[in-house]
Design a protein around this motif. Structure first.
Motif, PDB file in Angstrom:
ATOM      1  N   GLU A   1       1.274   4.140  -3.047  1.00  0.00           N
ATOM      2  CA  GLU A   1       1.399   5.637  -2.577  1.00  0.00           C
ATOM      3  C   GLU A   1       2.355   6.141  -3.164  1.00  0.00           C
ATOM      4  O   GLU A   1       2.261   7.395  -3.804  1.00  0.00           O
ATOM      5  CB  GLU A   1       1.188   5.875  -1.180  1.00  0.00           C
ATOM      6  CG  GLU A   1      -0.202   5.548  -0.719  1.00  0.00           C
ATOM      7  CD  GLU A   1      -0.295   5.890   0.995  1.00  0.00           C
ATOM      8  OE1 GLU A   1       0.676   6.466   1.401  1.00  0.00           O
ATOM      9  OE2 GLU A   1      -1.111   5.206   1.523  1.00  0.00           O
TER      10      GLU A   1
ATOM     11  N   GLU B   1       0.777  -1.083   0.170  1.00  0.00           N
ATOM     12  CA  GLU B   1       0.192   0.031  -0.019  1.00  0.00           C
ATOM     13  C   GLU B   1       0.861   1.172   0.027  1.00  0.00           C
ATOM     14  O   GLU B   1       0.668   2.168  -0.611  1.00  0.00           O
ATOM     15  CB  GLU B   1      -1.069  -0.179   1.018  1.00  0.00           C
ATOM     16  CG  GLU B   1      -1.981   0.957   1.248  1.00  0.00           C
ATOM     17  CD  GLU B   1      -2.977   0.863  -0.132  1.00  0.00           C
ATOM     18  OE1 GLU B   1      -3.237   1.829  -0.796  1.00  0.00           O
ATOM     19  OE2 GLU B   1      -3.229  -0.406  -0.559  1.00  0.00           O
ATOM     20  N   SER B   2       1.732   1.244   0.720  1.00  0.00           N
ATOM     21  CA  SER B   2       2.713   2.345   0.719  1.00  0.00           C
ATOM     22  C   SER B   2       3.660   2.389  -0.318  1.00  0.00           C
ATOM     23  O   SER B   2       3.880   3.725  -0.907  1.00  0.00           O
ATOM     24  CB  SER B   2       3.774   2.185   1.901  1.00  0.00           C
ATOM     25  OG  SER B   2       3.180   2.451   3.353  1.00  0.00           O
TER      26      SER B   2
END
Length: 217
Positions: A184, A180-181
């Motif tokens: 981003e 997820e990071s």
């Protein structure tokens, strides 16, 4: 010398002045000549050093671009270390250190690679070079599993490097298992280069692997 009435008085005055000041004048002349010739000798020495360093670097480039072999690697390492030791303050020494760092990474000798990159940083104040070297250090630290230290290096003070730094951050997050990071970071980088995708040609692939359709962005 209008204050003297006769030529004899003028000559006597000159002799007297020379007697009192001649030594200091000669010393000044000798010192000036020493400075001039010393500067010329230094200049000639600098030019000679530049020529020697340039020749050594050309040898390094020639060897490193040929078919790799054990003997070639050892020769290249020897030349690179010669450049670092004998021409420490030159650009050639920094190029040699970058070469040695790359060689160390290939051998998975990450500590040596980091030391070589630190050598470049210690002798360089160019912001562009510093950004490039820090990016390489971050990748090496992540290969060692030192993720926090790697992330700490990726704060771009030059906007031109921001997309690349964000992409590297994303790569490190992938290694950490934080998808997820990573997404981003990749998206932030993609937003900066979407009008010039050639600046980060693999971003689209990385985002696609994370389930992002870049055509919709």
């Amino acid at each position: 010398m209008d204050e003297f009435k006769t030529e004899e008085e003028q000559i006597a005055a000159i002799k007297n002045w020379w007697k009192n000041n001649g030594s200091s004048v000669l010393l000044a002349v000798v010192a000036a000549l020493a400075i001039v010739f010393g500067y010329r000798a230094w200049q000639n020495n600098v030019e000679s050093d530049k020529a020697t360093a340039s020749a050594l670097y050309q040898q390094l480039v020639s060897i490193s671009t040929q078919q790799a072999g054990l003997g070639d690697d050892q020769s290249a390492s020897f030349i690179a270390n010669e450049l670092k030791e004998k021409f420490t303050d030159s650009e050639y020494a920094r190029f040699a250190a970058l070469f040695l760092a790359k060689q160390a990474v290939t051998a998975k000798d990450y500590d040596t690679a980091l030391a070589e990159l630190d050598f470049v940083l210690e002798s360089n104040e160019d912001p562009r070079t510093i950004h490039i070297v820090n990016a390489r250090k971050a990748r090496i630290l992540s290969a060692k599993g030192e993720y926090e230290a790697a992330h700490a290096l990726l704060d771009a003070s030059d906007e031109a490097f921001a997309p690349a730094y964000l992409e590297i951050k994303g790569d490190i997050y992938i290694l950490q298992g934080d998808r997820e990071s990573a997404k981003e970071s990749y998206l932030a980088a993609f937003d900066m280069v979407k009008d010039a995708p050639q600046r980060a040609p693999l971003l689209g692939v990385k985002l696609s692997d994370l389930g992002v359709d870049t055509q919709s962005l």
